[in-house]
Design a protein around this motif. Structure first.
Motif, PDB file in Angstrom:
ATOM      1  N   ARG A  45       0.726  -1.186  -0.065  1.00 48.41           N
ATOM      2  CA  ARG A  45       0.168   0.033  -0.124  1.00 48.41           C
ATOM      3  C   ARG A  45       0.821   1.188   0.057  1.00 48.41           C
ATOM      4  NH1 ARG A  45      -2.340  -3.989  -0.330  1.00 48.41           N
ATOM      5  NH2 ARG A  45      -4.341  -4.722   0.511  1.00 48.41           N
ATOM      6  N   GLU A  46       1.780   1.544  -1.102  1.00 47.26           N
ATOM      7  CA  GLU A  46       2.356   2.583  -1.296  1.00 47.26           C
ATOM      8  C   GLU A  46       3.253   2.661  -0.259  1.00 47.26           C
ATOM      9  OE1 GLU A  46      -0.173   6.193  -1.900  1.00 47.26           O
ATOM     10  OE2 GLU A  46      -0.697   5.472  -3.943  1.00 47.26           O
ATOM     11  N   ASN A  47       3.867   1.661   0.019  1.00 48.46           N
ATOM     12  CA  ASN A  47       4.913   1.563   1.573  1.00 48.46           C
ATOM     13  C   ASN A  47       4.567   1.836   2.887  1.00 48.46           C
ATOM     14  OD1 ASN A  47       6.662   0.696  -0.700  1.00 48.46           O
ATOM     15  ND2 ASN A  47       7.744   2.262  -0.638  1.00 48.46           N
ATOM     16  N   HIS A  48       2.902   1.969   2.937  1.00 47.32           N
ATOM     17  CA  HIS A  48       2.548   2.289   4.140  1.00 47.32           C
ATOM     18  C   HIS A  48       2.981   1.277   5.079  1.00 47.32           C
ATOM     19  CE1 HIS A  48       0.064   4.577   6.929  1.00 47.32           C
ATOM     20  NE2 HIS A  48      -0.596   3.216   7.183  1.00 47.32           N
ATOM     21  N   PHE A  49       2.519  -0.095   4.559  1.00 51.96           N
ATOM     22  CA  PHE A  49       2.917  -1.406   5.521  1.00 51.96           C
ATOM     23  C   PHE A  49       4.007  -1.927   5.114  1.00 51.96           C
ATOM     24  CE2 PHE A  49       2.338  -5.479   7.045  1.00 51.96           C
ATOM     25  CZ  PHE A  49       1.190  -5.600   7.670  1.00 51.96           C
ATOM     26  N   LEU A  50       4.897  -1.753   6.105  1.00 50.23           N
ATOM     27  CA  LEU A  50       6.523  -1.967   5.856  1.00 50.23           C
ATOM     28  C   LEU A  50       6.781  -3.584   6.238  1.00 50.23           C
ATOM     29  CD1 LEU A  50       9.522  -1.538   5.831  1.00 50.23           C
ATOM     30  CD2 LEU A  50       9.587  -0.487   8.010  1.00 50.23           C
ATOM     31  N   LEU A  51       7.673  -4.097   5.729  1.00 47.06           N
ATOM     32  CA  LEU A  51       8.075  -5.675   6.059  1.00 47.06           C
ATOM     33  C   LEU A  51       9.371  -5.555   6.268  1.00 47.06           C
ATOM     34  CD1 LEU A  51       6.126  -7.889   3.552  1.00 47.06           C
ATOM     35  CD2 LEU A  51       5.429  -7.358   6.055  1.00 47.06           C
ATOM     36  N   TYR A  52      10.321  -5.137   5.409  1.00 47.75           N
ATOM     37  CA  TYR A  52      11.622  -4.997   5.735  1.00 47.75           C
ATOM     38  C   TYR A  52      12.419  -4.632   4.523  1.00 47.75           C
ATOM     39  CZ  TYR A  52      10.281  -9.573   3.759  1.00 47.75           C
ATOM     40  OH  TYR A  52       9.540 -10.681   3.082  1.00 47.75           O
ATOM     41  N   SER A 150       1.509   0.548  11.044  1.00 52.53           N
ATOM     42  CA  SER A 150       0.287  -0.379  10.704  1.00 52.53           C
ATOM     43  C   SER A 150       0.658  -1.673  10.591  1.00 52.53           C
ATOM     44  CB  SER A 150      -0.295   0.310   9.337  1.00 52.53           C
ATOM     45  OG  SER A 150       0.634   0.074   8.293  1.00 52.53           O
ATOM     46  N   ASN A 151       1.884  -2.309  10.338  1.00 53.01           N
ATOM     47  CA  ASN A 151       2.121  -3.487  10.127  1.00 53.01           C
ATOM     48  C   ASN A 151       2.025  -4.341  11.380  1.00 53.01           C
ATOM     49  OD1 ASN A 151       4.516  -3.187  11.900  1.00 53.01           O
ATOM     50  ND2 ASN A 151       5.764  -2.576  10.027  1.00 53.01           N
ATOM     51  N   GLY A 152       1.608  -3.879  12.891  1.00 52.60           N
ATOM     52  CA  GLY A 152       1.501  -4.528  13.903  1.00 52.60           C
ATOM     53  C   GLY A 152       2.393  -5.397  14.453  1.00 52.60           C
ATOM     54  N   GLY A 153       3.786  -5.289  13.843  1.00 53.31           N
ATOM     55  CA  GLY A 153       4.809  -6.020  14.240  1.00 53.31           C
ATOM     56  C   GLY A 153       5.088  -7.071  13.153  1.00 53.31           C
ATOM     57  N   PHE A 156       7.289 -10.503  12.381  1.00 57.04           N
ATOM     58  CA  PHE A 156       7.821 -11.171  13.271  1.00 57.04           C
ATOM     59  C   PHE A 156       6.661 -11.881  14.099  1.00 57.04           C
ATOM     60  CE2 PHE A 156      10.386  -7.449  12.142  1.00 57.04           C
ATOM     61  CZ  PHE A 156      11.480  -8.192  11.684  1.00 57.04           C
ATOM     62  N   LEU A 157       5.524 -11.944  13.861  1.00 57.72           N
ATOM     63  CA  LEU A 157       4.325 -12.804  14.307  1.00 57.72           C
ATOM     64  C   LEU A 157       3.189 -12.806  13.368  1.00 57.72           C
ATOM     65  CD1 LEU A 157       2.336 -10.501  16.919  1.00 57.72           C
ATOM     66  CD2 LEU A 157       3.833  -9.656  15.099  1.00 57.72           C
ATOM     67  N   PRO A 158       2.421 -13.735  13.426  1.00 56.27           N
ATOM     68  CA  PRO A 158       1.263 -13.919  12.538  1.00 56.27           C
ATOM     69  C   PRO A 158       0.382 -12.717  12.604  1.00 56.27           C
ATOM     70  CG  PRO A 158       1.801 -16.034  14.000  1.00 56.27           C
ATOM     71  CD  PRO A 158       2.410 -15.021  14.394  1.00 56.27           C
ATOM     72  N   PHE A 159      -0.118 -12.270  11.372  1.00 53.86           N
ATOM     73  CA  PHE A 159      -0.792 -11.134  11.247  1.00 53.86           C
ATOM     74  C   PHE A 159      -1.659 -11.332   9.980  1.00 53.86           C
ATOM     75  CE2 PHE A 159      -1.706  -6.898   9.635  1.00 53.86           C
ATOM     76  CZ  PHE A 159      -1.939  -6.311  10.748  1.00 53.86           C
ATOM     77  N   GLY A 160      -2.909 -10.980  10.279  1.00 52.58           N
ATOM     78  CA  GLY A 160      -3.938 -11.411   9.040  1.00 52.58           C
ATOM     79  C   GLY A 160      -5.384 -11.362   9.729  1.00 52.58           C
ATOM     80  N   ASP A 275       0.626 -16.566   4.155  1.00 58.09           N
ATOM     81  CA  ASP A 275      -0.763 -15.992   4.284  1.00 58.09           C
ATOM     82  C   ASP A 275      -0.855 -15.170   5.491  1.00 58.09           C
ATOM     83  OD1 ASP A 275      -0.785 -18.519   5.942  1.00 58.09           O
ATOM     84  OD2 ASP A 275      -2.807 -18.211   6.126  1.00 58.09           O
ATOM     85  N   VAL A 276       0.065 -15.298   6.563  1.00 50.53           N
ATOM     86  CA  VAL A 276      -0.092 -14.482   7.908  1.00 50.53           C
ATOM     87  C   VAL A 276       0.900 -13.345   8.185  1.00 50.53           C
ATOM     88  CG1 VAL A 276      -1.557 -15.718   9.208  1.00 50.53           C
ATOM     89  CG2 VAL A 276       0.645 -16.380   9.275  1.00 50.53           C
ATOM     90  N   THR A 277       1.277 -13.120   6.897  1.00 52.03           N
ATOM     91  CA  THR A 277       2.454 -12.214   6.525  1.00 52.03           C
ATOM     92  C   THR A 277       3.923 -12.299   7.156  1.00 52.03           C
ATOM     93  OG1 THR A 277       0.502 -10.484   7.063  1.00 52.03           O
ATOM     94  CG2 THR A 277       2.516  -9.446   6.390  1.00 52.03           C
ATOM     95  N   MET A 278       4.196 -13.555   7.112  1.00 58.32           N
ATOM     96  CA  MET A 278       5.508 -13.979   7.537  1.00 58.32           C
ATOM     97  C   MET A 278       6.152 -14.387   6.403  1.00 58.32           C
ATOM     98  SD  MET A 278       4.440 -15.758  11.176  1.00 58.32           S
ATOM     99  CE  MET A 278       6.101 -16.053  11.534  1.00 58.32           C
TER     100      MET A 278
END
Length: 401
Positions: A45-52, A150-153, A156-160, A275-278
């Protein structure tokens, strides 16, 4: 068109609530976010939700294109919702929740309205039934990091959030939870890209069991997940295949008040958890060259997350996360499906400060994330790594209602 339809359905819901004399409570917030990244990143989302951070990408002169910084302002995280409660249903207290935001469902839909949560809950006191879309049972908001991002961590943990049927038995201070989950906004990867088609065609929902304990301010729990996908209906040779990829995952979490400090800890281990953003996913580990039939093996991941917070009106916080690619049990014989098979490990450290007064909050967070990219071997493990780091300055303003 999608936004107009969603808004129309939402207005119908509100009108129905008043018609049926339901109790309805509105909530949400207006959100403004400003981010500065020292490097190009892997994000949504235009780099709003950062992973790494993104790995090195050289131009023809040998300069790293991804070493460039970037800046963005957005209001995408603005959200609103409603909680409804009404008359009993066969002896159960009935309630419902609907929540939406403006992150959209894809990069082409940024600023579009999307559903976050939409579920009905029936509470018989000793037993609860929830049907609808809610947080995956692997993610527990009460024990989750309280980060500004906005990534909620994640990752580094299941998120979805998943469509589900959830059963909860309440036994004194203990909760026993069993759930059937399907995929929608957070889906697995496969030959057709990221899609829920692999679970739909597999006819088997994700199975999750959790046990939780609560005493005073202490909250802890954990459990297991089983997932089975059917990546293909037909092979590349146009032959029907029913081969599946089966995976297990385990998680644990705790929220522990220690004086004026609250600690929240999370751990997860398992296969095929993209699927849980890991990081991770699954790979083709067997191939019949005559029929094209593939067999699969999940790629396993370990993740740890810790969050400390102190204060209320003026809150100080610190988040630390670590994730490790553990590879597959069998040698690759074909493609990998998932997220960043070239990352060996990643970590994040994020200090934050937040000032809240009345309905207004201002937040400032420094989010330093590092990822080790390298060469993937025949079992999906990564060696000969090089670290790439990004430092994000994250400023947010909220007005709650």
């Amino acid at each position: 068109m999608k936004t107009s339809t969603t808004l129309f359905l939402f207005l119908i819901l509100v009108q129905s609530a008043f018609t049926q004399s339901l109790d309805i409570q509105w909530y949400g917030y207006v959100h403004y976010g400003a981010t500065f990244d020292s490097r190009q990143i892997v994000a949504f989302r235009e780099n709003h939700f950062l992973l790494y951070p993104a790995p090195q990408r050289l131009d023809k002169d040998g300069k790293d294109i991804n070493a460039e910084p970037q800046l963005n302002f957005a209001v995408l995280q603005t959200r609103f919702g409603s909680r409804l409660s009404g008359p009993e249903f066969i002896g159960a207290k009935s309630s419902a929740l609907m929540e939406a935001e403006f992150l959209g469902n894809s990069e082409s839909d940024v600023n579009g309205l999307r559903i976050r949560h939409a579920y009905v809950n029936l509470d018989w006191k000793d037993f609860e039934l929830l049907v609808g879309q809610a947080w995956t049972v692997l993610y527990q908001p009460e024990a989750a990091p309280q980060v500004v991002a906005s990534n909620g961590g994640a990752p580094f943990l299941p998120f979805g959030r998943h469509p589900q049927i959830r059963f909860t038995a309440n036994v004194d201070k203990v909760k026993l939870i069993a759930a059937l989950q399907m995929q929608r906004d957070y889906s697995s990867s496969g030959p057709l890209g990221t899609s829920n088609v692999y679970m739909r065609n597999g006819l088997l929902p994700e199975l999750i069991f959790q046990i939780q304990y609560r005493s005073g301010g202490l909250f802890l729990g954990g459990g297991a997940e089983y997932k089975s996908l059917r990546p293909r209906q037909t092979t590349t040779k146009n032959i029907v295949t029913t081969e599946r990829v089966n995976s297990y995952a385990f998680n644990g979490y705790v929220k522990l008040p220690i004086g004026d400090v609250t600690a929240r800890l999370n751990a997860a281990y398992g296969g095929n958890m993209s699927d849980v953003t890991m990081i991770g996913g699954y790979a083709v580990t067997g191939l019949d060259t005559v029929t094209g039939i593939e067999t699969y093996s999940p790629v396993k991941t370990l993740s740890l997350a810790a969050d400390l917070s102190y204060g209320k009106e003026l809150e100080l916080g610190l988040f630390f996360g670590y994730t490790k690619n553990l590879g597959a049990d069998e040698n690759y014989a074909g493609a990998f499906f998932g997220r960043n098979n070239d990352i060996d490990a990643a970590f994040r450290i994020s200090p934050r400060i937040q000032l809240s007064q009345g309905k207004t909050r201002f937040s400032l967070e420094l989010e330093h994330t590092s990822a080790a990219y390298g060469t993937t071997d025949s079992q999906g493990k990564v060696s000969n790594t090089k670290q790439y780091a990004n430092t994000r300055v994250n400023f947010a303003a909220y007005y709650f209602f």
